[in-house]
Design an enzyme around this catalytic site. Structure first.
Site, PDB file in Angstrom:
ATOM      1  N   GLU A  88     -32.955 -29.456 -59.197  1.00 35.42           N
ATOM      2  CA  GLU A  88     -34.132 -28.908 -59.867  1.00 35.42           C
ATOM      3  C   GLU A  88     -34.040 -27.388 -59.974  1.00 35.42           C
ATOM      4  OE1 GLU A  88     -37.585 -30.574 -57.930  1.00 35.42           O
ATOM      5  OE2 GLU A  88     -37.194 -32.512 -58.862  1.00 35.42           O
TER       6      GLU A  88
ATOM      7  N   GLU B  10     -28.026 -38.694 -62.713  1.00 40.09           N
ATOM      8  CA  GLU B  10     -27.093 -39.460 -63.552  1.00 40.09           C
ATOM      9  C   GLU B  10     -26.204 -38.538 -64.369  1.00 40.09           C
ATOM     10  OE1 GLU B  10     -30.299 -39.755 -63.185  1.00 40.09           O
ATOM     11  OE2 GLU B  10     -30.992 -41.834 -63.360  1.00 40.09           O
TER      12      GLU B  10
ATOM     13  N   CYS C 238     -30.727 -39.186 -70.130  1.00 38.28           N
ATOM     14  CA  CYS C 238     -29.563 -39.714 -69.410  1.00 38.28           C
ATOM     15  C   CYS C 238     -29.010 -40.968 -70.078  1.00 38.28           C
ATOM     16  CB  CYS C 238     -29.924 -39.985 -67.954  1.00 38.28           C
ATOM     17  SG  CYS C 238     -30.105 -38.468 -66.995  1.00 38.28           S
TER      18      CYS C 238
ATOM     19  N   CYS D  57     -33.745 -41.696 -67.172  1.00 40.47           N
ATOM     20  CA  CYS D  57     -34.600 -41.166 -68.248  1.00 40.47           C
ATOM     21  C   CYS D  57     -33.883 -41.311 -69.597  1.00 40.47           C
ATOM     22  CB  CYS D  57     -34.955 -39.712 -67.972  1.00 40.47           C
ATOM     23  SG  CYS D  57     -33.651 -38.544 -68.381  1.00 40.47           S
TER      24      CYS D  57
ATOM     25  N   ASN E  48     -30.005 -35.116 -58.307  1.00 44.12           N
ATOM     26  CA  ASN E  48     -30.794 -34.237 -59.170  1.00 44.12           C
ATOM     27  C   ASN E  48     -30.805 -32.826 -58.591  1.00 44.12           C
ATOM     28  OD1 ASN E  48     -32.411 -35.460 -57.143  1.00 44.12           O
ATOM     29  ND2 ASN E  48     -34.290 -35.019 -58.255  1.00 44.12           N
TER      30      ASN E  48
ATOM     31  N   CYS F 189     -30.752 -34.213 -64.018  1.00 44.62           N
ATOM     32  CA  CYS F 189     -30.893 -35.505 -63.337  1.00 44.62           C
ATOM     33  C   CYS F 189     -29.599 -35.890 -62.621  1.00 44.62           C
ATOM     34  CB  CYS F 189     -31.220 -36.602 -64.341  1.00 44.62           C
ATOM     35  SG  CYS F 189     -32.799 -36.409 -65.159  1.00 44.62           S
TER      36      CYS F 189
HETATM   37  N1  THU Z   1     -34.722 -37.702 -62.060  1.00 44.78           N
HETATM   38  C1  THU Z   1     -33.408 -38.075 -61.977  1.00 44.78           C
HETATM   39  O1  THU Z   1     -32.589 -37.366 -61.402  1.00 44.78           O
HETATM   40  N2  THU Z   1     -33.042 -39.253 -62.522  1.00 44.78           N
HETATM   41  C2  THU Z   1     -33.914 -40.173 -63.023  1.00 44.78           C
HETATM   42  O2  THU Z   1     -33.492 -41.223 -63.462  1.00 44.78           O
HETATM   43  C3  THU Z   1     -35.343 -39.873 -63.033  1.00 44.78           C
HETATM   44  C4  THU Z   1     -35.710 -38.458 -62.777  1.00 44.78           C
HETATM   45  C5  THU Z   1     -35.155 -36.491 -61.356  1.00 44.78           C
HETATM   46  C6  THU Z   1     -35.526 -35.329 -62.218  1.00 44.78           C
HETATM   47  C7  THU Z   1     -36.460 -34.572 -61.320  1.00 44.78           C
HETATM   48  O3  THU Z   1     -35.713 -33.759 -60.446  1.00 44.78           O
HETATM   49  C8  THU Z   1     -37.119 -35.645 -60.484  1.00 44.78           C
HETATM   50  O4  THU Z   1     -36.285 -36.780 -60.585  1.00 44.78           O
HETATM   51  C9  THU Z   1     -38.535 -35.983 -60.914  1.00 44.78           C
HETATM   52  O5  THU Z   1     -38.588 -36.328 -62.235  1.00 44.78           O
END
Ligand code: THU
Length: 142
Positions: A44, A55, A90, A87, A42, A53
Site C-alpha cells: 500500500e 496478485e 488484476c 480485483c 499487497n 495488489c
Molecule cells: N487487495 C489485493 O492485494 N488483492 C485483492 O485481490 C483484493 C485487494 C489489496 C489492495 C489493498 O491493499 C487491500 O487489499 C484492500 O483493498
C-alpha cells in the site's frame, strides 16, 4: 506442486503484506510453467491509488524473472473469513499470462475455499476467449 502447496505459499506470502492503511493483508502465489513459484503481497501507499495488489506483485515478479506463462494461482486473505477473489485490474493483468483453463484457488481465515478458473473470473476475454466465437463474428460483420 498441487493447489494445497500453492495455497500454503500464498499464506506465507501474506506475512510480508504492507497494509498499514486498510489492515487487509493479501498473499498470492503463481505457479510458473517452468515449475517455479512466484509470490507477492499487497504493497500500500499513503497515496491510496498507488497501492499494488498481491496478485500483480506476484505476476510482475515472475515475468521480471523471465517467466511468461503461469498455470495456477492461489490467493490468501487472512483478514477476511470469507474468500476474496482478485480485483478487476488484476483479472485483466493475470489474463495476459494465464490460459482460460488455469486453476485459481482463493480463501480467507475460514476453511472455505473457492476453486475456479481464469475463464470463470474473466469471461469473454479478448486475448484468449473471443477469437472465433459467434458473437465476435457477428460484431465484425455489422
Ligand atoms: N487487495 C489485493 O492485494 N488483492 C485483492 O485481490 C483484493 C485487494 C489489496 C489492495 C489493498 O491493499 C487491500 O487489499 C484492500 O483493498
Amino acid at each position: 506442486m498441487n493447489m494445497d502447496e500453492l495455497f500454503h505459499a500464498a499464506e506465507r506470502a501474506a506475512e510480508a503484506a504492507y497494509a498499514p492503511y486498510s489492515h487487509f493483508r493479501v498473499g498470492a502465489a503463481l505457479l510458473g510453467e517452468s515449475g517455479t513459484v512466484y509470490t507477492g503481497c499487497n504493497v500500500e501507499n499513503r497515496s491510496f491509488g498507488l497501492t499494488i495488489c498481491a496478485e500483480r506483485t506476484a505476476a510482475v515478479t515472475g515475468v521480471s524473472r523471465g517467466e511468461r506463462r503461469f498455470s495456477a494461482l492461489a490467493i490468501f486473505t487472512p483478514d477476511s473469513a470469507d474468500p476474496v477473489g482478485p480485483c478487476g485490474a488484476c483479472r485483466q493483468v493475470l489474463s495476459e499470462f494465464m490460459a482460460g483453463g488455469a486453476q485459481v484457488r482463493f480463501g480467507g481465515s475460514s476453511p472455505e475455499r473457492i476453486d475456479t478458473t481464469i475463464r470463470e473470473l474473466y469471461p469473454f476475454d479478448s486475448l484468449h476467449d473471443l477469437a472465433g466465437t459467434a458473437s465476435v463474428v457477428t460484431a465484425r460483420n455489422t
